[in-house]
Design a protein around this motif. Structure first.
Motif, PDB file in Angstrom:
ATOM      1  N   PRO B 257      -3.967   2.337   0.538  1.00 46.37           N
ATOM      2  CA  PRO B 257      -3.412   3.669   0.777  1.00 46.37           C
ATOM      3  C   PRO B 257      -1.948   3.559   1.182  1.00 46.37           C
ATOM      4  O   PRO B 257      -1.607   2.706   1.996  1.00 46.37           O
ATOM      5  CB  PRO B 257      -4.249   4.213   1.935  1.00 46.37           C
ATOM      6  N   ALA B 258      -1.144   4.363   0.609  1.00 45.54           N
ATOM      7  CA  ALA B 258       0.276   4.289   0.935  1.00 45.54           C
ATOM      8  C   ALA B 258       0.621   5.286   2.029  1.00 45.54           C
ATOM      9  O   ALA B 258       0.272   5.080   3.175  1.00 45.54           O
ATOM     10  CB  ALA B 258       1.112   4.542  -0.304  1.00 45.54           C
ATOM     11  N   ASP B 259       1.222   6.397   1.672  1.00 47.17           N
ATOM     12  CA  ASP B 259       1.562   7.408   2.670  1.00 47.17           C
ATOM     13  C   ASP B 259       2.591   6.883   3.664  1.00 47.17           C
ATOM     14  O   ASP B 259       2.749   7.428   4.735  1.00 47.17           O
ATOM     15  CB  ASP B 259       0.310   7.823   3.439  1.00 47.17           C
ATOM     16  N   GLU B 260       3.246   5.805   3.332  1.00 47.26           N
ATOM     17  CA  GLU B 260       4.095   5.121   4.307  1.00 47.26           C
ATOM     18  C   GLU B 260       5.359   4.619   3.640  1.00 47.26           C
ATOM     19  O   GLU B 260       5.381   4.302   2.467  1.00 47.26           O
ATOM     20  CB  GLU B 260       3.350   3.901   4.886  1.00 47.26           C
TER      21      GLU B 260
END
Lengths: 261, 261
Positions: B257-260
């Motif tokens: 998961p990225a979101d960063e």
DNA sequence: TAGTGGTCTAGACCACGCC
DNA sequence: GCGTGGTCTAGACCACTAC
């Protein structure tokens, strides 16, 4: 009452009749997006009621997100220009290249910025539960507000167990070139699974302030918890998406969409 | 004004002070979910303002979705007991068995029902665009309201090009045992791809009526367009999810998961 | 300075559910 | 009948911004 050239409309209370009438005008384009509504005084005359009743009718439309008040100029039909938010774009292939950043690439041609604040804090009950923390365990909070063309676009707060990320780039209040997840992975906490939850609700006053939300703007509240191979939760990311600035869009393949019976 | 035993709280306008005070009491549990608030008259005395000001403060909390008015009994702190809505549960394996129905299985132990209305109609612009219809082409609309324990739970309206589904079970206002998608598949229009869009907004008065929504309840508006192998859109399903009755939840695997950044 | 919306007061009548 | 919230009136003062 004993009106004269008073506009007559549907049924219900006065404020319902007035708000229904104006809502219809917005729906059919008589009042186009961005258009200015009549002033409260004009509506007072037009419908033959007092200003308080007119204001009650306008409040209904404000809380439906259809109009905004720009004091002391007047009320305006709200314009919506949502950006696309793609959850699957949040999955980025490795090796990471800055050009792939979900936030940057989704909005080419506009001007993205973000503010970052990092703090060590006691987790909220919501975060503690998802990170399976014991009482007293602290977290590192990376709080960001993302801007597009100078306007707040969304909030993205990430939380990590303090034990895991002490003295890492995650604790510095600046962009992490390779991404926080790569930092976690290099520490031996590569995430292989994520659980996403999406809530729809009205914003808190704090969220209204940080996102400069107009009244009547609901939000999507997206909680993503990332787990390692061993099932250990290592990161909670909370994204607050203003309803008037986002469409959440994704694509599915190879299976038959159901939604039917 | 010249009050006597008047409760003093924070800053801002009176209505802000009062709503902030009550909001804090809700947040810290002084006013628990389901609890009854003081009457307007009591609050009028307590804060030393007129009833109109008290009502303005209460309206703020109503529009935030924190309290509801149950006339003529009083105001109550709102209780939330959201059901889980899993988009991936909408993918069901074939062969289909009734036990797999997403709606039925997600809520075991409760009492699911639904109403179905089928009509031939001109498509809205929204539907026509997604089905790539030409002017004058009609659609079959299957409109359903799903209930749980007698309470409206969500709206699910599906639209099909009339040409495709004329004289099929899709046009009968009753449950389709094998699912509408299987009917489409047997007609040669098996869907292999879907594009999902999720909007967050306040409900229209019509949605308020059909779902019996309390004021201050935003909705998730989920549009799913299904395509055949050849890329022909054959179905648009619109689901309206009341924010106070749903958590949208899904799980992702195998990728980071990225979101960063 | 004029006009806008934001806030607040004071008082009235009503519909509804309960006792 | 009584108390609740729902609606509406009539009038006042204020802050802000454009002119």
């Amino acid at each position: 009452m004993g009106g004269m050239a008073v506009k007559k409309v549907g049924r219900g209370t006065y404020k319902q009749q007035i708000s229904d009438d104006l809502r219809q005008q917005i729906a059919d384009g008589t009042l186009a997006p961005g258009a200015k509504l009549p002033t409260e005084a004009q509506l007072t005359d037009e419908y033959g009621v007092t200003r308080g009743t007119v204001r009650a009718a306008l409040d209904i439309l404000v809380n439906e997100g259809l109009i905004v008040s720009k004091r002391p100029v007047g009320y305006f039909v709200r314009e919506r220009k949502p950006m696309v938010f793609r959850p699957q774009a949040e999955f980025r292939p490795r090796p990471y290249t800055p050009e792939m950043d979900a936030f940057m690439t989704e909005h080419q041609g506009r001007d993205p910025e973000q503010t970052i604040e990092v703090s060590i804090a006691e987790p909220t009950a919501e975060v503690a539960k998802r990170l399976q923390l014991k009482a007293g365990q602290l977290v590192v909070a990376r709080r960001r507000v993302r801007y597009l063309d100078g306007e707040p676009f969304n909030i993205n707060d990430s939380f990590f167990p303090l034990d895991l990320v002490r003295d890492t780039p995650i604790m510095r209040p600046e962009s992490i070139a390779e991404g926080a997840n790569e930092v976690l992975a290099s520490l031996g906490y590569r995430q292989v699974r994520a659980i996403d939850e999406l809530y729809v609700r009205m914003p808190t006053p704090d969220e209204v302030r940080r996102l400069e939300l107009a009244p009547g703007t609901p939000i999507g509240y997206h909680v993503c918890t990332g787990y390692t191979e061993e099932g250990k939760p290592v990161r909670v990311a909370i994204t607050v998406l203003p309803g008037d600035r986002h469409v959440i869009s994704y694509e599915r393949r190879r299976e038959t969409p159901a939604d039917e019976s």
